[in-house]
Scaffold this active site. Sequence first.
Site, PDB file in Angstrom:
ATOM      1  N   ASP A 172     -37.570  -4.965  15.113  1.00 50.38           N
ATOM      2  CA  ASP A 172     -38.450  -5.854  15.872  1.00 50.38           C
ATOM      3  C   ASP A 172     -37.876  -5.946  17.287  1.00 50.38           C
ATOM      4  OD1 ASP A 172     -36.300  -7.587  15.724  1.00 50.38           O
ATOM      5  OD2 ASP A 172     -37.407  -9.233  14.805  1.00 50.38           O
ATOM      6  N   HIS A 173     -38.431  -6.852  18.092  1.00 49.60           N
ATOM      7  CA  HIS A 173     -37.956  -7.006  19.474  1.00 49.60           C
ATOM      8  C   HIS A 173     -36.479  -7.410  19.513  1.00 49.60           C
ATOM      9  CE1 HIS A 173     -39.307 -10.825  17.909  1.00 49.60           C
ATOM     10  NE2 HIS A 173     -38.580 -11.452  18.805  1.00 49.60           N
ATOM     11  N   CYS A 178     -33.072  -6.196  13.209  1.00 48.10           N
ATOM     12  CA  CYS A 178     -33.727  -7.318  13.894  1.00 48.10           C
ATOM     13  C   CYS A 178     -32.623  -8.152  14.533  1.00 48.10           C
ATOM     14  CB  CYS A 178     -34.622  -8.114  12.943  1.00 48.10           C
ATOM     15  SG  CYS A 178     -33.817  -8.900  11.539  1.00 48.10           S
ATOM     16  N   THR A 180     -30.931 -10.773  13.454  1.00 50.75           N
ATOM     17  CA  THR A 180     -29.846 -11.041  12.501  1.00 50.75           C
ATOM     18  C   THR A 180     -29.729  -9.981  11.414  1.00 50.75           C
ATOM     19  OG1 THR A 180     -31.376 -12.267  11.107  1.00 50.75           O
ATOM     20  CG2 THR A 180     -30.161 -13.541  12.771  1.00 50.75           C
ATOM     21  N   GLY A 181     -30.777  -9.221  11.204  1.00 47.07           N
ATOM     22  CA  GLY A 181     -30.871  -8.303  10.058  1.00 47.07           C
ATOM     23  C   GLY A 181     -31.387  -9.006   8.813  1.00 47.07           C
ATOM     24  N   GLY A 215     -34.141 -11.144   8.282  1.00 51.56           N
ATOM     25  CA  GLY A 215     -35.577 -11.036   8.002  1.00 51.56           C
ATOM     26  C   GLY A 215     -35.947  -9.644   7.521  1.00 51.56           C
ATOM     27  N   HIS A 219     -21.350   1.626  -4.467  1.00 54.64           N
ATOM     28  CA  HIS A 219     -21.592   0.770  -5.632  1.00 54.64           C
ATOM     29  C   HIS A 219     -23.063   0.410  -5.842  1.00 54.64           C
ATOM     30  CE1 HIS A 219     -17.192  -0.887  -5.981  1.00 54.64           C
ATOM     31  NE2 HIS A 219     -17.224   0.423  -5.798  1.00 54.64           N
ATOM     32  N   HIS A 272     -21.838   1.796 -12.067  1.00 51.07           N
ATOM     33  CA  HIS A 272     -22.690   1.253 -10.997  1.00 51.07           C
ATOM     34  C   HIS A 272     -24.153   1.636 -11.224  1.00 51.07           C
ATOM     35  CE1 HIS A 272     -19.038   0.053  -9.059  1.00 51.07           C
ATOM     36  NE2 HIS A 272     -18.603   1.309  -9.020  1.00 51.07           N
TER      37      HIS A 272
HETATM   38  C1  RB5 Z   1     -36.663 -12.924  16.134  1.00 48.12           C
HETATM   39  O1  RB5 Z   1     -36.488 -13.962  17.035  1.00 48.12           O
HETATM   40  C2  RB5 Z   1     -35.735 -13.082  14.953  1.00 48.12           C
HETATM   41  O2  RB5 Z   1     -36.130 -14.169  14.180  1.00 48.12           O
HETATM   42  C3  RB5 Z   1     -35.686 -11.826  14.125  1.00 48.12           C
HETATM   43  O3  RB5 Z   1     -35.291 -10.761  14.935  1.00 48.12           O
HETATM   44  C4  RB5 Z   1     -34.740 -11.834  12.939  1.00 48.12           C
HETATM   45  O4  RB5 Z   1     -33.481 -12.253  13.338  1.00 48.12           O
HETATM   46  C5  RB5 Z   1     -35.228 -12.536  11.763  1.00 48.12           C
HETATM   47  O5  RB5 Z   1     -34.582 -12.562  10.704  1.00 48.12           O
END
Ligand code: RB5
Length: 152
Positions: free
Chosen positions: A8-9, A65, A67-68, A70, A98, A133
């Site tokens: 995503d952005h 994304c 945080t990774g 979502g 694993h 595993h």
């Molecule tokens: C976008 O602002 C953010 O929520 C997305 O990139 C991600 O971190 C969601 O889990």
Amino acid sequence: MKLAIGSDHGGYSLKKEIIKVLDELQVSYEDVGCDCETSVDYPDYALPVAEKVTSGEVDRGILICGTGIGMSITANKIKGIRCALVHDVFSAKATRAHNDSNILAMGERVVGPGLAGEIVKAWLDTDFEGGRHADRIGKIADIEEKELTAES
Ligand code: RB5
């Protein structure tokens, strides 16, 4: 080895860095987007990457994304996907050995491009160990088949 990659952005800038690493490694990939830093919804990119993996169109996927989180939550909704959210090299190797993870998720706001590149290299280079595993992964597949709920 062919990959699908999406962001995503919030992960767009790190995705461009990871693509440079894939080019250096001569690993082929299909980029499903996004293509700029305009705000978009991460499920719209997690889904096509996951579908390309489960259909066999590609071998594995990478999702990025902010945080990774979502991306990994979304990808793991798709039957057959084992998406690992990873921000260190040890876990990158362990989740291949694993868990036979077939998608790697990372967060641009969590990890720098240098470490992210090392994570990608370790994840691509590590084989699944099988054995006990594989039995455990079979149990995950059983859970998917039963579509268990909290009540069941
Ligand atoms: C976008 O602002 C953010 O929520 C997305 O990139 C991600 O971190 C969601 O889990």
